[in-house]
Design a protein around this motif. Structure first.
Motif, PDB file in Angstrom:
ATOM      1  N   HIS A  19      -7.693  -7.960  61.206  1.00 49.58           N
ATOM      2  CA  HIS A  19      -8.583  -8.146  60.055  1.00 49.58           C
ATOM      3  C   HIS A  19      -8.092  -9.329  59.235  1.00 49.58           C
ATOM      4  O   HIS A  19      -6.905  -9.665  59.255  1.00 49.58           O
ATOM      5  N   ASP A  21      -8.749  -9.602  55.826  1.00 53.48           N
ATOM      6  CA  ASP A  21      -8.659  -9.279  54.410  1.00 53.48           C
ATOM      7  C   ASP A  21      -7.998  -7.914  54.235  1.00 53.48           C
ATOM      8  O   ASP A  21      -7.969  -7.088  55.147  1.00 53.48           O
ATOM      9  N   THR A  25     -12.473  -5.292  55.840  1.00 54.66           N
ATOM     10  CA  THR A  25     -13.919  -5.377  56.042  1.00 54.66           C
ATOM     11  C   THR A  25     -14.313  -6.586  56.890  1.00 54.66           C
ATOM     12  O   THR A  25     -15.474  -6.706  57.282  1.00 54.66           O
ATOM     13  N   GLN A  26     -13.338  -7.480  57.155  1.00 52.29           N
ATOM     14  CA  GLN A  26     -13.633  -8.697  57.905  1.00 52.29           C
ATOM     15  C   GLN A  26     -12.753  -8.778  59.153  1.00 52.29           C
ATOM     16  O   GLN A  26     -11.633  -9.288  59.096  1.00 52.29           O
TER      17      GLN A  26
END
Length: 263
Positions: A19, A21, A25-26
């Motif tokens: 990820h 972040d 969420t990314q």
């Protein structure tokens, strides 16, 4: 059952590392690209592995003569030696590490001894150097090397040593060609423990090495507790795990090769 407690955190770290972040969420590979593409972090990995290997070499050189003396000693001497080997384990690693500051400082015991013997004209820098760190880790980790060594040596049949000497081999040759090859399983176990412990010794690396020597545990601490970049800290953690496992497999392979050559 116990494997679950290893696999579950590893899978969680692996998931976090992919990820970009902290909110997770990314999904992405940015942190992996940053770590593997930055020469600084790649160098940190090799420095960490080098620290572990040099500590293994140092503890091996010092531990084998002690283990041989233990093997050839009587019961009373063995009890005393075993107590002295175990005694450091009864003290906190933090206490032992800070004791090395007093020994390695410019006004410490090491510099006073060197100057007293006329080996140096003035105090030399031992703190915040790789040599000073390896010296302290050698003492801190030595019980982890000695205990497996003497445990294996105790199981060696004395008749094999006696047979070697009866055939005309000197004590030195018997030690090199009989005792040491037969004790290799103990060395492999001890080297594995020393390597894994020294490469992850955050306290010793931070206190003795200071800010000048950066290893993977320091990177993990900085990224997780100072910068709060959890995905990047997860990447560094996985790299530390993979590096340590790679070093352990290398030590085991070297041990097996030496054993085959000796036989």
């Amino acid at each position: 059952m116990y494997l679950i407690f290893f696999i579950a955190p590893f899978l969680l770290l692996l998931w976090i590392s992919f990820h970009n972040d902290n909110e997770l969420t990314q999904p992405g590979l940015d942190n992996w690209i940053k770590f593997l593409g930055d020469p600084f972090y790649v160098e940190v990995v090799f420095k960490t592995l080098r620290l572990g290997l040099l500590t293994v070499i140092a503890t091996t050189i010092l531990s084998y003569p002690i283990a041989v003396i233990y093997y050839e000693s009587g019961v009373r001497i063995r009890k005393i030696m075993l107590f002295m080997i175990i005694l450091p384990l009864l003290l906190s690693v933090v206490v032992r590490t800070f004791a090395w500051i007093a020994i390695l400082s410019r006004e410490g015991v090491a510099n006073a001894t060197l100057q007293g013997l006329g080996l140096t004209d003035g105090p030399i820098s031992l703190l915040q150097t790789e040599f000073g760190l390896i010296l302290s880790l050698m003492q801190i980790e030595m019980p982890l090397m000695l205990l497996p060594l003497i445990a294996v040596m105790q199981r060696i049949d004395p008749r094999m040593i006696e047979a070697s000497r009866a055939l005309g081999a000197s004590r030195w040759r018997t030690t090199l060609q009989v005792l040491i090859p037969l004790s290799l399983p103990g060395w492999i176990a001890g080297a594995t423990l020393v390597f894994a412990s020294s490469t992850t010794a955050f306290i010793s690396q931070s206190v003795i090495g200071g800010q000048r020597l950066i290893y993977l545990p320091a990177v993990i601490y900085q990224q997780s507790m100072v910068i709060y970049n959890w995905p990047f800290a997860a990447v560094a953690s996985i790299m530390l795990l993979v590096s340590v496992l790679g070093g352990i497999f290398l030590i085991a392979a070297v041990g097996r090769w030496i054993s085959r050559e000796a036989s």
